[in-house]
Design a protein around this motif. Structure first.
Motif, PDB file in Angstrom:
ATOM      1  N   THR A  79      98.492 159.822  62.912  1.00 54.48           N
ATOM      2  CA  THR A  79      98.848 160.797  61.879  1.00 54.48           C
ATOM      3  C   THR A  79      99.947 160.197  61.010  1.00 54.48           C
ATOM      4  OG1 THR A  79      98.277 162.698  63.264  1.00 54.48           O
ATOM      5  CG2 THR A  79      99.751 163.099  61.403  1.00 54.48           C
ATOM      6  N   ILE A  80      99.665 160.102  59.715  1.00 53.85           N
ATOM      7  CA  ILE A  80     100.595 159.507  58.760  1.00 53.85           C
ATOM      8  C   ILE A  80     101.116 160.599  57.835  1.00 53.85           C
ATOM      9  CG2 ILE A  80     100.862 157.839  56.879  1.00 53.85           C
ATOM     10  CD1 ILE A  80      98.642 156.185  58.146  1.00 53.85           C
TER      11      ILE A  80
ATOM     12  N   VAL B 186     103.128 161.693  54.480  1.00 54.18           N
ATOM     13  CA  VAL B 186     103.434 161.160  53.147  1.00 54.18           C
ATOM     14  C   VAL B 186     104.245 162.219  52.415  1.00 54.18           C
ATOM     15  CG1 VAL B 186     102.514 160.240  50.986  1.00 54.18           C
ATOM     16  CG2 VAL B 186     101.257 159.875  53.131  1.00 54.18           C
TER      17      VAL B 186
ATOM     18  N   LEU C  71      99.000 158.092  48.478  1.00 56.22           N
ATOM     19  CA  LEU C  71      97.971 158.576  49.396  1.00 56.22           C
ATOM     20  C   LEU C  71      96.590 158.091  48.963  1.00 56.22           C
ATOM     21  CD1 LEU C  71      97.046 160.313  51.781  1.00 56.22           C
ATOM     22  CD2 LEU C  71      97.064 162.297  50.239  1.00 56.22           C
TER      23      LEU C  71
ATOM     24  N   LEU D  34      94.141 155.878  51.651  1.00 55.82           N
ATOM     25  CA  LEU D  34      92.910 156.384  52.272  1.00 55.82           C
ATOM     26  C   LEU D  34      91.880 155.297  52.555  1.00 55.82           C
ATOM     27  CD1 LEU D  34      92.550 159.756  50.319  1.00 55.82           C
ATOM     28  CD2 LEU D  34      93.187 159.459  52.721  1.00 55.82           C
TER      29      LEU D  34
ATOM     30  N   HIS E 122      94.670 160.619  60.246  1.00 63.90           N
ATOM     31  CA  HIS E 122      94.867 161.934  59.655  1.00 63.90           C
ATOM     32  C   HIS E 122      96.151 161.872  58.833  1.00 63.90           C
ATOM     33  CE1 HIS E 122      95.092 166.181  58.949  1.00 63.90           C
ATOM     34  NE2 HIS E 122      96.249 166.277  59.577  1.00 63.90           N
ATOM     35  N   TYR E 123      96.118 162.437  57.636  1.00 58.28           N
ATOM     36  CA  TYR E 123      97.259 162.396  56.735  1.00 58.28           C
ATOM     37  C   TYR E 123      97.824 163.801  56.539  1.00 58.28           C
ATOM     38  CZ  TYR E 123      95.761 157.671  55.564  1.00 58.28           C
ATOM     39  OH  TYR E 123      95.418 156.346  55.630  1.00 58.28           O
TER      40      TYR E 123
ATOM     41  N   TYR F  42     100.373 165.499  53.802  1.00 60.36           N
ATOM     42  CA  TYR F  42     101.110 165.271  52.548  1.00 60.36           C
ATOM     43  C   TYR F  42     101.966 166.484  52.244  1.00 60.36           C
ATOM     44  CZ  TYR F  42     102.238 164.105  47.735  1.00 60.36           C
ATOM     45  OH  TYR F  42     102.917 163.805  46.582  1.00 60.36           O
TER      46      TYR F  42
ATOM     47  N   ALA G 183     103.537 163.818  62.544  1.00 60.94           N
ATOM     48  CA  ALA G 183     103.478 162.494  61.924  1.00 60.94           C
ATOM     49  C   ALA G 183     103.981 161.425  62.880  1.00 60.94           C
ATOM     50  CB  ALA G 183     104.287 162.474  60.633  1.00 60.94           C
TER      51      ALA G 183
ATOM     52  N   PRO H 103      88.883 159.648  57.047  1.00 60.07           N
ATOM     53  CA  PRO H 103      90.246 160.187  56.990  1.00 60.07           C
ATOM     54  C   PRO H 103      90.241 161.677  56.663  1.00 60.07           C
ATOM     55  CG  PRO H 103      89.781 158.890  55.028  1.00 60.07           C
ATOM     56  CD  PRO H 103      88.626 158.680  55.968  1.00 60.07           C
TER      57      PRO H 103
ATOM     58  N   THR I 165      92.947 165.069  55.621  1.00 63.66           N
ATOM     59  CA  THR I 165      94.253 165.306  55.000  1.00 63.66           C
ATOM     60  C   THR I 165      94.587 166.787  55.014  1.00 63.66           C
ATOM     61  OG1 THR I 165      93.843 163.441  53.501  1.00 63.66           O
ATOM     62  CG2 THR I 165      95.667 164.916  52.967  1.00 63.66           C
TER      63      THR I 165
END
Length: 289
Positions: A18-19, A21, A32, A36, A43-44, A46, A79, A254, A256
């Motif tokens: 999990t990132i 941003v 982002l 991707l 998984h993002y 934001y 994250a 991915p 988000t």
């Protein structure tokens, strides 16, 4: 100030990476967008801190407080790694964020500077490579890019371009007014730094007007190598993932989750332009004052 990651190294996990941003608004979506395809098995999350923008008009202490609270929120949401996709927060609060979180944290300034170095001729003390940085007034006032570029043996000329962000957010990415404004900014900057060889986009809004920048440089007969700090940050993040998370669980594509602290409808509308795909669901979150 450096953008090295925290010393704490998270353990390898079998759950999808999990990132997080973070940006004060919409520009970080260009980071982002670049992430991707480079790191698809993640998984993002934001977060756009739209209730408290613009950060550039605030004091360093206030920016640090806002940025740390946003970073902590993303960490609480799971994250494993945090990308500060905001030039102002990177320039003025990166160390505060790194000290507040036990996960790797990366900003946008150092990756952009290193990309400029990679694109340069070999600089020497007698013949340094000159880099023009276009950025917001707050980023220019911090001199973060000058410090980062000078540390790599590059000469920097920073140009504040306060009109570009509102033009991009107005959707005028391919408009004669934007071309005219760019011509004024670039002509002024290059008059004071005629030896410039590389142009570094020091704001995450600016990748959306890169074609207009190319047109403008051609019109004034001054071609430059253009460095997109958003794309450079995505590449640096991919290298960081390889270093810290060598065996993450894989997923088919991915995913988000979007959060904003205000203006959900505006985030969906503008965010879709910045991300290059529809932003259909945005969660409202209150991070306080």
């Amino acid at each position: 100030m450096t953008e090295s990651t925290n010393q704490t190294q998270p353990p390898t996990t079998t759950k999808p990476l999990t990132i997080g941003v973070f940006d004060s608004g919409f520009g970080g979506l260009t980071v982002l967008r670049a992430l991707l395809p480079l790191i698809p098995n993640a998984h993002y999350i934001y977060l756009g801190d739209t209730a408290r923008l613009p950060y550039g008009s605030k004091s360093r202490e206030t920016i640090a407080r806002y940025a740390v609270s946003s970073a902590k929120f993303l960490h609480e949401q799971g994250a494993d790694l945090l990308v500060i996709a905001c030039n102002t927060a990177t320039a003025l609060a990166l160390e505060d964020i790194q000290q507040a979180l036990p996960i790797p944290v990366i900003g946008v300034v150092q990756p952009g500077a290193h990309a400029a170095l990679a694109a340069s001729t070999q600089p020497t003390p007698d013949a340094p490579h000159h880099v023009l940085v276009l950025a917001t007034a707050a980023t220019v006032q911090s001199h973060a890019y000058t410090h980062a570029l000078n540390a790599l043996g590059l000469e920097a000329c920073e140009k504040a371009c306060p009109l570009l962000v509102p033009l991009v957010e107005e959707g005028w990415t391919n408009h004669p007014v934007t071309d005219d404004v760019l011509k004024i900014y670039l002509t002024e900057a290059l008059a004071s730094a005629p030896a410039t060889q590389t142009l570094l986009l020091g704001c995450t809004h600016y990748p959306l007007i890169e074609p207009a920048i190319h047109r403008t440089l051609a019109s004034i007969n001054h071609p430059l190598t253009i460095i997109d700090s958003a794309a450079a940050t995505a590449r640096a993040t991919a290298a960081l993932v390889t270093e810290h998370f060598p065996n993450p669980a894989t997923i088919d594509h991915p995913t988000t989750t979007f959060y904003a602290t205000d203006s959900i409808e505006k985030f969906q509308r503008l965010g879709s332009n910045f991300l290059g795909q529809p932003v259909t669901e945005v969660n409202l979150v209150d991070l306080g004052g």
